[in-house]
Scaffold this active site. Structure first.
Site, PDB file in Angstrom:
ATOM      1  CG  ASN A  53      28.585  90.789  -9.833  1.00 53.42           C
ATOM      2  OD1 ASN A  53      29.137  90.294  -8.850  1.00 53.42           O
ATOM      3  ND2 ASN A  53      27.507  91.579  -9.731  1.00 53.42           N
TER       4      ASN A  53
ATOM      5  CG  ASP B 204      25.662  98.886 -12.198  1.00 58.45           C
ATOM      6  OD1 ASP B 204      25.376  99.318 -11.072  1.00 58.45           O
ATOM      7  OD2 ASP B 204      26.832  98.736 -12.595  1.00 58.45           O
TER       8      ASP B 204
ATOM      9  CE  LYS C 115      16.937  75.884 -21.825  1.00 54.96           C
ATOM     10  NZ  LYS C 115      17.432  74.537 -22.032  1.00 54.96           N
TER      11      LYS C 115
ATOM     12  CG  ASP D  94      22.614 103.387  -6.166  1.00 58.65           C
ATOM     13  OD1 ASP D  94      22.848 102.919  -5.025  1.00 58.65           O
ATOM     14  OD2 ASP D  94      23.495 103.881  -6.889  1.00 58.65           O
ATOM     15  CB  ILE D  95      20.521  99.033  -2.481  1.00 55.29           C
ATOM     16  CG1 ILE D  95      19.772  98.087  -3.426  1.00 55.29           C
ATOM     17  CG2 ILE D  95      20.180  98.743  -1.024  1.00 55.29           C
ATOM     18  CD1 ILE D  95      20.231  96.648  -3.389  1.00 55.29           C
TER      19      ILE D  95
ATOM     20  CG  PHE E 126      32.765  98.149  -0.131  1.00 55.90           C
ATOM     21  CD1 PHE E 126      32.276  98.404   1.142  1.00 55.90           C
ATOM     22  CD2 PHE E 126      33.951  97.442  -0.257  1.00 55.90           C
ATOM     23  CE1 PHE E 126      32.955  97.956   2.266  1.00 55.90           C
ATOM     24  CE2 PHE E 126      34.635  96.993   0.857  1.00 55.90           C
ATOM     25  CZ  PHE E 126      34.148  97.251   2.121  1.00 55.90           C
TER      26      PHE E 126
ATOM     27  CE  LYS F 243      26.920 104.270  -5.874  1.00 56.83           C
ATOM     28  NZ  LYS F 243      26.034 103.205  -6.312  1.00 56.83           N
TER      29      LYS F 243
HETATM   30  N1  CTP Z   1      25.198  99.835  -5.059  1.00 54.71           N
HETATM   31  C1  CTP Z   1      23.886  99.646  -4.671  1.00 54.71           C
HETATM   32  N2  CTP Z   1      22.920  99.471  -5.586  1.00 54.71           N
HETATM   33  C2  CTP Z   1      23.219  99.478  -6.906  1.00 54.71           C
HETATM   34  C3  CTP Z   1      24.544  99.654  -7.328  1.00 54.71           C
HETATM   35  C4  CTP Z   1      25.516  99.833  -6.372  1.00 54.71           C
HETATM   36  O1  CTP Z   1      23.644  99.654  -3.455  1.00 54.71           O
HETATM   37  N3  CTP Z   1      22.252  99.275  -7.777  1.00 54.71           N
HETATM   38  C5  CTP Z   1      26.232 100.090  -4.039  1.00 54.71           C
HETATM   39  C6  CTP Z   1      27.257  98.997  -3.876  1.00 54.71           C
HETATM   40  O2  CTP Z   1      26.892  98.080  -2.870  1.00 54.71           O
HETATM   41  C7  CTP Z   1      28.485  99.786  -3.454  1.00 54.71           C
HETATM   42  C8  CTP Z   1      28.322 101.094  -4.169  1.00 54.71           C
HETATM   43  O3  CTP Z   1      26.937 101.212  -4.441  1.00 54.71           O
HETATM   44  O4  CTP Z   1      28.490 100.071  -2.079  1.00 54.71           O
HETATM   45  C9  CTP Z   1      29.106 101.253  -5.426  1.00 54.71           C
HETATM   46  O5  CTP Z   1      28.799 100.277  -6.341  1.00 54.71           O
HETATM   47  P1  CTP Z   1      29.413 100.279  -7.827  1.00 54.71           P
HETATM   48  O6  CTP Z   1      28.762  99.191  -8.579  1.00 54.71           O
HETATM   49  O7  CTP Z   1      30.894 100.277  -7.742  1.00 54.71           O
HETATM   50  O8  CTP Z   1      28.971 101.688  -8.305  1.00 54.71           O
HETATM   51  P2  CTP Z   1      27.979 102.138  -9.383  1.00 54.71           P
HETATM   52  O9  CTP Z   1      27.099 103.137  -8.796  1.00 54.71           O
HETATM   53  O10 CTP Z   1      27.310 100.962 -10.001  1.00 54.71           O
HETATM   54  O11 CTP Z   1      28.952 102.836 -10.409  1.00 54.71           O
HETATM   55  P3  CTP Z   1      29.754 102.268 -11.669  1.00 54.71           P
HETATM   56  O12 CTP Z   1      29.221 100.888 -11.962  1.00 54.71           O
HETATM   57  O13 CTP Z   1      29.485 103.226 -12.706  1.00 54.71           O
HETATM   58  O14 CTP Z   1      31.191 102.235 -11.248  1.00 54.71           O
END
Ligand code: CTP
Length: 407
Positions: free
Chosen positions: A213, A282, A292, A311-312, A332, A350
Site C-alpha cells: 500500500n 489486511d 515467477k 491483526d498485530i 492508528f 482493537k
Molecule cells: N493493524 C495491525 N494489524 C493488522 C491490521 C491493522 O496491527 N493486520 C493496526 C494498524 O497498525 C493500526 C490499526 O491496526 O494501528 C488500524 O489499522 P486499519 O488498517 O486502519 O484497521 P483495520 O483493522 O484493518 O480496519 P479497516 O481496514 O476495516 O478500516
C-alpha cells in the site's frame, strides 16, 4: 519547529581537519533558528578561516582572550554568560586534555572554565585519529569529562583523513544537529521502552510481485524520533520503506505482516508503550509461488485467493501485560471519511486505550498531517502540522497518560 530555535550557542572550534564539518554545522544551526557565536583556537585557524565562519554565522569570530572589541576586555566572561550552551566541535585530543585539567591558556578553554557550570552546558564532539581516540589517556579523559558533567557526543567510525580506518571521526553536521536537538528536548519519556511499527507490509504473490500500500512510514519514523528525543529507548519495526533510521533508534526491518508480528512479539516484552502506526496489509495471497508466474499465451489471468493477515495490534492489546496496564497500546486508523465514527469504533474493536485517526489518502507520503486522538473520554484534535511536530505532541500526550508529565 526545532527545539533549538531561539537558542544562543557558542560554537568552539579547536584544531582538526573535521573543522570543515563545523562550517556546515554552523550553517545548519543558523537555519534552525540559533544565533551562533563562533570562537576558534589558534590551531583551528590552520584548518578553517575566521572569515568563513563569520560569513556563515553572521557575527565576528573571536579568536583571542585579548580581543579589544569587548569593552571590559573579558570576552571569556561575556560570551559564556550569554550562551544557552557551548558546543566544542571539533574537540581535539589536546583540547579535551586541557578541559580535563582546567587549563585556560586560550579564549576557548578559558571560556569553558569560566562558564556558569549549572546554567551553561558544555557539549563536546571529539575528532581525532583512531589511535589517538583509543589511547588510554584519551579514554580516561573522556570518562572523567563525563564525570565532570560535560556532555560528550559519540565519535563516528570509518575512513579517516590520515588514510586509516576506525573510530574517532567527528560526527557529521546533521548528526551533531540531531544530538543537539535531543539534548534540548524535555525528557518526558526518560528510561521508558517504546516499540513502534511503521510503513506498509509487502505480501508476495511470487518472487517478483506482491501487494502493498501507499504508506510511506514517515509518521511512524517521526514518532520513533520524537520518542528517542524524549529520552525513550525505541525499537522501530519497519516495513519496506526508504527512510533513514532516526538517530539512536534501534530498527528491525521486516517485509510481510507475519514477519512484522514475529518481530513485534520478539521485542514487545520489555516495552511499556506499543505504537502501531504500520499500515499492515489486511490480506495476503493464499499461496505465494516459488517461481515467477509466467503468462502462458492463453490470455487467462492467474486466479488469486486471499487469506486474512494476523491483526498485530489486536494481538498485542489482548496480551496479559497490556490487559494488566503494564503495556500502553496506541493504534492508528487511516480512514478516507467519517474519521470520528470510524476511529471511535476501531478503538473499541482493537481494545486499545488510545486510537489516533487520520485521513489516509490526504497524508500518505506527505510531510504533514492532522491527527484525531480518540480515547474512552472522547476526541481531541491535533491540528494540521508537520508530522514531526505532531509526533512530538503525541509523545507528550502519551507521557501525560503514563503520568510522567503533568496535564
Ligand atoms: N493493524 C495491525 N494489524 C493488522 C491490521 C491493522 O496491527 N493486520 C493496526 C494498524 O497498525 C493500526 C490499526 O491496526 O494501528 C488500524 O489499522 P486499519 O488498517 O486502519 O484497521 P483495520 O483493522 O484493518 O480496519 P479497516 O481496514 O476495516 O478500516
Amino acid at each position: 519547529m526545532s527545539t533549538l530555535a531561539g537558542k544562543h550557542i557558542v560554537l568552539g572550534l579547536s584544531g582538526g581537519i573535521a573543522a570543515y564539518k563545523s562550517a556546515e554545522l554552523c550553517r545548519a544551526l543558523v537555519k534552525a533558528g540559533v544565533t551562533v557565536q563562533v570562537v576558534m583556537t589558534e590551531a583551528a585557524e590552520h584548518f578553517m578561516t575566521a572569515v568563513t565562519l563569520q560569513a556563515l554565522s553572521g557575527r565576528p569570530v573571536y579568536t583571542s582572550q585579548w580581543d579589544a572589541r569587548e569593552g571590559n576586555n573579558m570576552a571569556h566572561i561575556n560570551l559564556s554568560r550569554e550562551a544557552d550552551a557551548i558546543v566544542v566541535a571539533p574537540a581535539s585530543a589536546d583540547f579535551m586534555a586541557k578541559l580535563l585539567h582546567g587549563r585556560a591558556d586560550d579564549l576557548l578553554s578559558l571560556m569553558c572554565l569560566a562558564r556558569p557550570i549549572d546554567q551553561v552546558p558544555l557539549i563536546v564532539a571529539p575528532a581525532m585519529n583512531r589511535e589517538m581516540w583509543a589511547n588510554p589517556a584519551t579514554q580516561r579523559n573522556v570518562a572523567q569529562l563525563r564525570v565532570d558533567g560535560v556532555h560528550m557526543l559519540d565519535v563516528g567510525q570509518g575512513d579517516q583523513a590520515c588514510g586509516e580506518t576506525g573510530d574517532g571521526r567527528m560526527l557529521e553536521a546533521d548528526e551533531i544537529l540531531e544530538d543537539l536537538e535531543a539534548f534540548f528536548t524535555p525528557k518526558v519519556l526518560a528510561g521508558r521502552q517504546l516499540l513502534v511499527t511503521a510503513g506498509p507490509t509487502y505480501e508476495a504473490i511470487d518472487p517478483v510481485r506482491g501487494i502493498t500500500n501507499l504508506s510511506s512510514g514517515k509518521m511512524g519514523f517521526a514518532i520513533a524520533r520524537a520518542a528517542h528525543m524524549a529520552g525513550a529507548h525505541v525499537t522501530l519495526v519497519a516495513g519496506p520503506v526508504s527512510l533513514p533510521t532516526p538517530r539512536g533508534v534501534r530498527r528491525v526491518d521486516v517485509r510481510s505482516a507475519r514477519d512484522m508480528l514475529q518481530a513485534v512479539e520478539q521485542n514487545v516484552g520489555a516495552a511499556q508503550v506499543f505504537i502501531s502506526t504500520a499500515a499492515v496489509a489486511d490480506w495476503r495471497p493464499a499461496t505465494s509461488a516459488d517461481q515467477k508466474i509466467k503468462k502462458d499465451g492463453s490470455g487467462q489471468t492467474p486466479q488469486l485467493g486471499f487469506v486474512e493477515n494476523p491483526d498485530i495490534l489486536a494481538t498485542v492489546a489482548k496480551s496479559p501485560r497490556a490487559q494488566a496496564g503494564e503495556l500502553f497500546c496506541v493504534g492508528f486508523a487511516a480512514e478516507s471519511h467519517d474519521l470520528l465514527a470510524h476511529a471511535t469504533a476501531k478503538r473499541e474493536r482493537k481494545g486499545v486505550p488510545l486510537l489516533v485517526g487520520n485521513i489516509g489518502p490526504a497524508t500518505f507520503g506527505q510531510d504533514d498531517n492532522a491527527l484525531l486522538l480518540v480515547d474512552a473520554q472522547g476526541a481531541r484534535e491535533l491540528p494540521h502540522a508537520s508530522k514531526q511536530v505532531l509526533a512530538t505532541q503525541l509523545i507528550e500526550d502519551i507521557a501525560r497518560r503514563l503520568g510522567a508529565l503533568k496535564a
